[in-house]
Design a protein around this motif. Sequence first.
Motif, PDB file in Angstrom:
ATOM      1  N   ILE A 163       7.079   7.215  -6.586  1.00 14.19           N
ATOM      2  CA  ILE A 163       6.469   6.688  -5.364  1.00 14.19           C
ATOM      3  C   ILE A 163       5.562   5.521  -5.746  1.00 14.19           C
ATOM      4  N   PRO A 164       5.693   4.377  -5.088  1.00 13.16           N
ATOM      5  CA  PRO A 164       4.858   3.214  -5.435  1.00 13.16           C
ATOM      6  C   PRO A 164       3.370   3.524  -5.330  1.00 13.16           C
ATOM      7  N   ASP A 165       2.597   2.925  -6.223  1.00 14.03           N
ATOM      8  CA  ASP A 165       1.146   3.090  -6.186  1.00 14.03           C
ATOM      9  C   ASP A 165       0.598   2.618  -4.846  1.00 14.03           C
ATOM     10  N   GLY A 166      -0.369   3.365  -4.334  1.00 14.56           N
ATOM     11  CA  GLY A 166      -1.031   2.968  -3.103  1.00 14.56           C
ATOM     12  C   GLY A 166      -0.344   3.414  -1.834  1.00 14.56           C
ATOM     13  N   LEU A 167       0.870   3.960  -1.932  1.00 11.95           N
ATOM     14  CA  LEU A 167       1.593   4.425  -0.748  1.00 11.95           C
ATOM     15  C   LEU A 167       1.258   5.896  -0.518  1.00 11.95           C
ATOM     16  N   ALA A 168       0.621   6.189   0.592  1.00 11.32           N
ATOM     17  CA  ALA A 168       0.209   7.560   0.895  1.00 11.32           C
ATOM     18  C   ALA A 168       1.414   8.480   1.009  1.00 11.32           C
ATOM     19  N   ALA A 169       1.226   9.721   0.574  1.00 14.64           N
ATOM     20  CA  ALA A 169       2.323  10.697   0.608  1.00 14.64           C
ATOM     21  C   ALA A 169       2.863  10.876   2.016  1.00 14.64           C
ATOM     22  N   GLU A 170       1.974  10.877   3.015  1.00 16.56           N
ATOM     23  CA  GLU A 170       2.407  11.087   4.393  1.00 16.56           C
ATOM     24  C   GLU A 170       3.301   9.950   4.890  1.00 16.56           C
ATOM     25  N   LEU A 171       3.093   8.741   4.388  1.00 17.65           N
ATOM     26  CA  LEU A 171       3.925   7.611   4.787  1.00 17.65           C
ATOM     27  C   LEU A 171       5.175   7.498   3.928  1.00 17.65           C
ATOM     28  N   VAL A 222       6.808  -2.542   6.643  1.00 20.75           N
ATOM     29  CA  VAL A 222       7.309  -1.510   7.549  1.00 20.75           C
ATOM     30  C   VAL A 222       6.359  -0.326   7.441  1.00 20.75           C
ATOM     31  N   THR A 223       5.983   0.245   8.577  1.00 21.67           N
ATOM     32  CA  THR A 223       5.072   1.389   8.570  1.00 21.67           C
ATOM     33  C   THR A 223       5.642   2.514   9.423  1.00 21.67           C
ATOM     34  N   PRO A 224       5.990   3.647   8.815  1.00 19.40           N
ATOM     35  CA  PRO A 224       6.466   4.778   9.608  1.00 19.40           C
ATOM     36  C   PRO A 224       5.392   5.234  10.596  1.00 19.40           C
ATOM     37  N   PHE A 231       6.905   9.085  15.541  1.00 21.79           N
ATOM     38  CA  PHE A 231       8.334   9.288  15.631  1.00 21.79           C
ATOM     39  C   PHE A 231       8.815  10.223  14.510  1.00 21.79           C
ATOM     40  N   ARG A 232       7.946  10.571  13.572  1.00 27.15           N
ATOM     41  CA  ARG A 232       8.334  11.472  12.489  1.00 27.15           C
ATOM     42  C   ARG A 232       7.224  12.472  12.270  1.00 27.15           C
ATOM     43  N   ALA A 233       7.575  13.759  12.267  1.00 30.85           N
ATOM     44  CA  ALA A 233       6.619  14.813  11.959  1.00 30.85           C
ATOM     45  C   ALA A 233       6.526  14.985  10.452  1.00 30.85           C
ATOM     46  N   VAL A 234       5.311  15.038   9.937  1.00 33.91           N
ATOM     47  CA  VAL A 234       5.074  15.230   8.513  1.00 33.91           C
ATOM     48  C   VAL A 234       4.094  16.384   8.348  1.00 33.91           C
ATOM     49  N   VAL A 235       4.485  17.350   7.508  1.00 32.05           N
ATOM     50  CA  VAL A 235       3.660  18.526   7.263  1.00 32.05           C
ATOM     51  C   VAL A 235       2.973  18.360   5.903  1.00 32.05           C
ATOM     52  N   THR A 236       1.672  18.615   5.861  1.00 28.24           N
ATOM     53  CA  THR A 236       0.917  18.511   4.611  1.00 28.24           C
ATOM     54  C   THR A 236       0.733  19.898   4.008  1.00 28.24           C
TER      55      THR A 236
END
Length: 340
Positions: free
Chosen positions: A140-148, A308-310, A334-339
């Motif tokens: 995963i690229p640095d700085g990209l939040a897991a939720e995104l 682009v931002t989900p 538009f997308r459900a993300v569970v933490t």
Amino acid sequence: MKAAVIPEINATWELREVPTPQPGPGDVLIRVQACGVCVNDVLATKGTIGFPAITPTITGHEPVGEIVEVGPGVTARRVGDRVGTTWVRGACGRCDYCLLDRPLSGTAAFLCAAPTSTGFNVQGGHAEYMVVAAAETVLIPDGLAAELAAPVLCAGYTSWSALRSAWPRPHERVAVLGIGGLGHMALQFSKACGFETVAITSSLDKHDIARSLGADIVVADGEQLREVGGADVIVSTSSSHPAAADSLQGLRVGGRLVLAGIDPTEPFVIPPAMVYPFFALGNQVMGATHNGPKYLREALAIVAAGKVTPMIETFPKEQVAQAVEKVEKGDVRFRAVVTY
């Protein structure tokens, strides 16, 4: 560990204590931080596309997390790496499809005799921990939040693969059918690439959202697409094959319709009135899913760059059942993300 378990077909997901998996040779143990909920997870719960053949039944194929342990022989991944994995993680290597030596993609799920499918025949990502072969992970690229990052592992991967498979030229116009989990990202990908972009949605409440995501024009159907000049490429992210067939009305000469959405109930059929125009105009219909790891890396890089931002709704693991229910009803923007 805690995991979201599906007790049986059509049952509500439950958060349960289950054994934590252990990495073997070549594996990594991931502490899952976030996992998206795909409509395929809902279809799997209903048994529409096959009930997961794993016990306990833990689905989910958009997981992102941190490696906390590596098994013997792992050199390409380290403790502390942030990684994700995808729906199709591996293939059998022996069947007729595998002997074609094609790049691993979502196609393997349909053509390989024994694919490794996250959440279907191996544990999915709706859990605090999961074991994955190191070679089956993506950084995963640095700085990209897991939720995104999580939605990119399926929705973003599919929509980017669909756009790329049609090879739109710089002067061409792209239309995106269906503004949902896949479509809202396909729309942004198209605009980020500089294409004049049309959104096709029959939902009036999505028109303003589509424009905010980059749509130059918003129409309701194939007839309206034709009236505004048509499109060279239509990326259908809709779960309705009849809607995709209707959009053929708006294909220009040499146009390509890419089917990226799954309709489990209706076949794709070219309407009788469109058969002659379809051939006369030299149109094409093609399919796209996860078309290879390089496309996933490209999609992640575009999202990490902020182009682009989900659009996501996040849910704590204790509310995973509510997340699934909202996805089933089509109520998520538009997308459900569970933490976890």
